[in-house]
Scaffold this motif. Structure first.
Motif, PDB file in Angstrom:
ATOM      1  N   PRO A  81      -1.539   8.526  -5.407  1.00 58.09           N
ATOM      2  CA  PRO A  81      -1.772   7.221  -6.058  1.00 58.09           C
ATOM      3  C   PRO A  81      -2.213   7.326  -7.512  1.00 58.09           C
ATOM      4  O   PRO A  81      -1.809   6.526  -8.349  1.00 58.09           O
ATOM      5  CB  PRO A  81      -2.893   6.595  -5.227  1.00 58.09           C
ATOM      6  N   ALA A  91       1.822   1.661  -3.547  1.00 55.83           N
ATOM      7  CA  ALA A  91       0.666   2.181  -4.298  1.00 55.83           C
ATOM      8  C   ALA A  91       0.394   3.643  -3.992  1.00 55.83           C
ATOM      9  O   ALA A  91      -0.270   4.329  -4.765  1.00 55.83           O
ATOM     10  CB  ALA A  91      -0.567   1.349  -3.969  1.00 55.83           C
ATOM     11  N   ARG A 111       0.830  -1.220   0.000  1.00 57.69           N
ATOM     12  CA  ARG A 111       0.000   0.000   0.000  1.00 57.69           C
ATOM     13  C   ARG A 111       0.858   1.261   0.000  1.00 57.69           C
ATOM     14  O   ARG A 111       0.424   2.305  -0.470  1.00 57.69           O
ATOM     15  CB  ARG A 111      -0.961  -0.011   1.193  1.00 57.69           C
ATOM     16  N   PHE A 138      -1.157   4.636  -1.119  1.00 55.99           N
ATOM     17  CA  PHE A 138      -2.295   4.774  -0.211  1.00 55.99           C
ATOM     18  C   PHE A 138      -1.824   5.061   1.215  1.00 55.99           C
ATOM     19  O   PHE A 138      -2.587   5.551   2.031  1.00 55.99           O
ATOM     20  CB  PHE A 138      -3.137   3.495  -0.196  1.00 55.99           C
TER      21      PHE A 138
END
Lengths: 277, 349
Positions: free
Chosen positions: B73, B51, B48, B53
């Motif tokens: 993102p 990514a 994450r 996030f």
């Protein structure tokens, strides 16, 4: 047979009350709008009250009420969306939500006076703007035909109500769905238009309709914070009945308001069915 | 060597809890890397953070030479497949697949061409107008894959994408993911807690525990030569034995363990370290005179192609796998042999 009768008797206080208002009062009012049960003159069938609905004054009142309903319901909806989005997952979420609910507990009339006081010719807003030398002369927020203060009070009053409806719907959107949207290149605005709005559309329609019904037929706020002209439909109805003693026209306005709201609710039901499909 | 993703000293904390602790890795273009570990080991946090996030508390993330820490993102040019698929429930299959293309401003022709290609790739042609809830779990998974692939991302991220599928479908989709990744040579980071999945799909497996990398290498390296007790026990099954003392006999090193004396082919052998042996490497029939141990069978579990046998030697239980046809029963005294080449020396922890 006895059992069924018993059931009806139990239901009577609830359903009977609703039916009484629907059939007797609306029926009575409709009859009045066609000239029957006239308090101040001869009774008999006439279309004069319905013809009067097409007068300039009534049309202006209708547009005014329509604008108040639309601006208040959509205005508070936009703020509710922004706020729900902003505080989602925030540390102060509970505190902000508690503060946000305060207007629910303040009567509309009191709220209206509070806001008028703030925005009046000699109110605090003008005082601050003048002290900061942003304006030289105080602004007349409550001018002859501006509904600015009505919008302000109605949005302030209805925001928490809409939040109560909208917030759970927005919170129920799964985080991974929003993450997937961002991951595929959607910025905040596209995330809203492509995912959040469509997924909460059906709830937002309910929120808009409920606020619209309340604000379209509002009397208290438009009487205190509203312009000198035009009146809201409710205010005009009251004025026509008590000041002009024209109960027939007043009844026609009332029936007309019910028709408008019924049409809106029907449109909502139709849209809701389409969304579900 | 060029790197597609470079993570340096990544630290991510949740309050006082450190989920990822100074995690560093370089991933080559087109490489398929799997982060493997149990729940809470920090693998999803790493994914994450890649990514975008999650924000890294410390450390740097680079895609090629581009510093990515502050890039949102939506601007990272990556696609992620989520454990729950995260398909947009109000959109059709087609609109799900072309979502990323529309966000990237692709023309209508390109959108329709790539949607058709994508659905064909995942064998879902003709289902364009279905809603996600009208599809099976496997089909939804494939739509998610087509959606992720449609934007031809620089990096593809998978967050336990097969965990909601049944065993058979999991195997099929796993093979499809691998085939598509190989065909398009997309740099891939895959997160799973399933060791079989990790070993079968990856170019490189990174075993994680408590926010740290325990070991990384090819699936074969990780399986055959675990470097520590965690990896030895987490990947497959292992018998881990403490070395009590060390002695030499005829130029060979021997470790004295709870189950007996075992020859170990490692210059690093010393008392106090541990050694591991895979159950399937243990030979029940004596083949030579080295590492022949004996014990009593305490449990036998039939597992289809083989039997898993628990043998108690001097009070210590050893797991042994034997062919399904070998006659063993509880209480039976047996001897077994450990080939020297199958004994791993584990690092001290």
């Amino acid at each position: 047979m006895k059992k069924r009768l018993k059931t009806y008797l139990f239901l009577l206080p609830g359903i009977g009350y609703i039916l009484f208002f629907l059939v007797v009062i609306i029926g009575f009012m409709t009859m009045q709008s066609f000239g029957f049960f006239n308090y101040t003159g001869k009774s008999g069938f006439t279309l004069q009250y319905w013809n009067s609905l097409f007068s300039r004054r009534l049309l202006d009142s209708f547009i005014f009420s329509l604008k108040v309903g639309a601006v208040s319901s959509f205005g508070s909806l936009i703020i509710t969306y922004l706020l729900s989005f902003a505080i989602k997952g925030s540390y102060f979420q509970k505190t902000i939500l508690s503060i946000y609910k305060v207007p629910i507990f303040i009567p509309a009339l009191v709220g209206s006076f509070l806001i008028i006081n703030m925005f009046d010719y000699s109110g605090i807003v003008n005082f601050i703007l003048q002290s900061l030398h942003i304006i030289q002369e105080p602004i007349r927020f409550r001018s002859q035909n501006s509904a600015f203060l009505v919008y302000l009070v109605q949005i302030w009053k209805n925001m928490p109500f809409q939040l109560l409806i909208m917030y759970p719907a927005i919170q129920s959107i799964r985080k991974d769905i929003l993450d997937a949207g961002r991951n595929l290149g959607a910025g905040r605005l596209r995330l809203f238009t492509e995912i959040i709005f469509p997924l909460t559309l059906s709830t937002s329609l309910i929120a808009v309709i409920l606020v619209f019904i309340g604000t379209f037929g509002d009397f208290a706020v438009s009487s205190t914070a509203g312009p000198i002209y035009p009146f809201s439909l409710s205010r005009l109805m009251n004025y026509t009945a008590y000041n002009q003693q024209n109960w027939g026209l007043s009844a026609a306005i009332a029936v007309f308001m019910i028709i408008v709201i019924t049409a809106l609710v029907s449109a909502y039901s139709y849209l809701q069915q389409k969304i579900v499909k | 060597m060029a790197t597609a993703i470079s993570i340096r000293n990544l630290v991510k904390k949740y309050g006082d809890f450190t989920a990822v602790d100074h995690f560093s890795i370089d991933i080559a273009p087109g490489e398929f890397v799997t982060l493997l570990g149990s729940s809470g080991c920090g693998k999803t946090t790493v994914l994450r953070t890649i990514a975008g996030f999650l924000e890294a508390d410390e450390g740097e993330i680079y895609f090629g030479d581009r510093f990515m820490n502050n890039v949102p993102p939506e601007k990272r040019d990556i696609s992620m497949m989520f454990q729950s698929y995260a398909l947009f429930p109000h959109k059709t299959v087609e609109n799900n697949v072309n979502f990323g293309l529309r966000m990237h401003g692709a023309s209508k022709e390109e959108q329709s061409q790539k949607v058709e290609q994508g659905l064909e790739m995942v064998h879902l042609s003709g289902l364009n107008n279905r809603k996600p809830q009208e599809l099976s779990g496997g089909q939804q998974q494939r739509v998610a894959l087509a959606r992720a692939m449609a934007v031809t991302p620089q990096v593809l991220l998978f967050d336990e994408p097969l965990s909601n599928l049944d065993a058979k479908l999991r195997e099929t989709v796993r093979m499809e993911i691998r085939a598509i990744q190989r065909k398009y040579k997309i740099t891939t980071v895959y997160v799973t807690h399933d060791q079989e999945e990790a070993l079968s799909i990856s170019d490189r497996v990174v075993v994680m525990n408590s926010g740290h990398i325990m070991q990384q290498g090819t699936p074969e390296e990780i399986y055959k030569n675990p470097k520590n007790a965690f990896t030895a026990c987490f990947i497959g099954k292992s018998n881990v034995l403490q070395v009590e003392s060390v002695f030499c006999k005829e130029g060979k090193s021997f470790a004295k363990t709870a189950v007996g004396e075992i020859e170990v082919d490692s210059p690093d052998l010393k008392p106090g370290v541990s050694i591991s042996v895979r159950p399937e490497d243990i030979v029940v029939h004596p083949l030579n005179q080295t590492n022949v141990l004996s014990g009593r069978v305490s449990n036998v579990v039939f597992l289809g192609r083989y039997k898993q046998v628990s043998v108690t030697s001097n009070g210590t239980e050893m797991l042994v796998e034997v062919d399904k046809d070998v006659e063993v029963a509880e209480g039976m005294e047996i001897t077994y042999t450990i080939p020297v080449s199958c004994v791993n020396l584990l690092k001290e922890e």
